[in-house]
Write a protein that holds these residues in place. Sequence first.
Motif, PDB file in Angstrom:
ATOM      1  N   MET A  20       0.835  -1.195   0.000  1.00 63.47           N
ATOM      2  CA  MET A  20       0.000   0.000   0.000  1.00 63.47           C
ATOM      3  C   MET A  20       0.874   1.251   0.000  1.00 63.47           C
ATOM      4  SD  MET A  20      -3.089   1.220   2.518  1.00 63.47           S
ATOM      5  CE  MET A  20      -3.619   2.946   2.471  1.00 63.47           C
ATOM      6  N   VAL A  53      -6.758   3.632  -3.433  1.00 65.50           N
ATOM      7  CA  VAL A  53      -6.067   3.751  -2.145  1.00 65.50           C
ATOM      8  C   VAL A  53      -7.045   3.493  -1.003  1.00 65.50           C
ATOM      9  CG1 VAL A  53      -4.854   5.326  -0.584  1.00 65.50           C
ATOM     10  CG2 VAL A  53      -4.315   5.328  -3.031  1.00 65.50           C
ATOM     11  N   ARG A  56      -7.956  -0.205  -0.727  1.00 68.19           N
ATOM     12  CA  ARG A  56      -6.855  -0.973  -0.138  1.00 68.19           C
ATOM     13  C   ARG A  56      -6.790  -0.735   1.369  1.00 68.19           C
ATOM     14  NH1 ARG A  56      -2.008  -2.629  -2.658  1.00 68.19           N
ATOM     15  NH2 ARG A  56      -3.204  -2.440  -4.582  1.00 68.19           N
ATOM     16  N   TYR A  57      -6.975   0.509   1.762  1.00 69.97           N
ATOM     17  CA  TYR A  57      -6.951   0.843   3.189  1.00 69.97           C
ATOM     18  C   TYR A  57      -8.046   0.094   3.955  1.00 69.97           C
ATOM     19  CZ  TYR A  57      -8.025   3.516   7.394  1.00 69.97           C
ATOM     20  OH  TYR A  57      -8.314   3.878   8.687  1.00 69.97           O
ATOM     21  N   GLU A  92      -3.109   6.341   4.134  1.00 69.85           N
ATOM     22  CA  GLU A  92      -4.356   6.776   3.492  1.00 69.85           C
ATOM     23  C   GLU A  92      -4.415   8.297   3.425  1.00 69.85           C
ATOM     24  OE1 GLU A  92      -8.343   8.186   3.028  1.00 69.85           O
ATOM     25  OE2 GLU A  92      -7.243   8.303   4.937  1.00 69.85           O
TER      26      GLU A  92
END
Length: 224
Positions: A20, A53, A56-57, A92
């Motif tokens: 990430m 993003v 994924r977080y 994030e």
Amino acid sequence: MPREEFQRSLDDLRASVSEMGDLVLGRLDDGLDALEAGDDGLARAVIHGDDEVNERYLALESECIDLFALQQPVAGDLRFVAASFKILTDLERVGDLATNFGRYALATDDARRVDVDVVDVGRDARDLVADALDAYAQSDTDACYDISERDDDIDALCQAASERVVRDLIEREAGDDPWQTEALMDDVSRLLLTIRDVERVADHAVNVAARTLYAVESDPELVY
């Protein structure tokens, strides 16, 4: 869950956080490039890429929650999972700041760009995030202290850039046209926000280093 399997879960989490981080660094690179080049297409790609993003977080946040709830880690393992959870939040937010850079690039008229280079400072802040992620991946506590010290340099560069923006505003002749004056004020305000966001990128790098130090050595010195 046997210890070996649990350790694999922790290793997978470390790898996923690093992945990430790579994604966020890519977004940050693109946001800074868009600012430097005034590239509207790249700026829009950065903005639209924020969804990836965020997804994924949320997935990794869920993974951390499962490790807390189902495995009930203790001592060093607990600190590692908690630190990883916090680091994901910082990543994030760096992704959000990259999106801001894309928006600033779209909003600024090339004909009225203020003559101050914040992109180089932004890249210094980006490198700080990359080094903090390396420290996390390698449990490198010495690097954590170095990252905290380098953040002071970035703070000083941001302060100098802000002062230069204000001097530029004073020295430039906006004339008697109120619309021209308003446009100049808008651009100066936007650039000051950009500098602020660059400084925040570096602050998140320090947060990553602080959580790494805490996870490895149970040392809260850099946590703030």
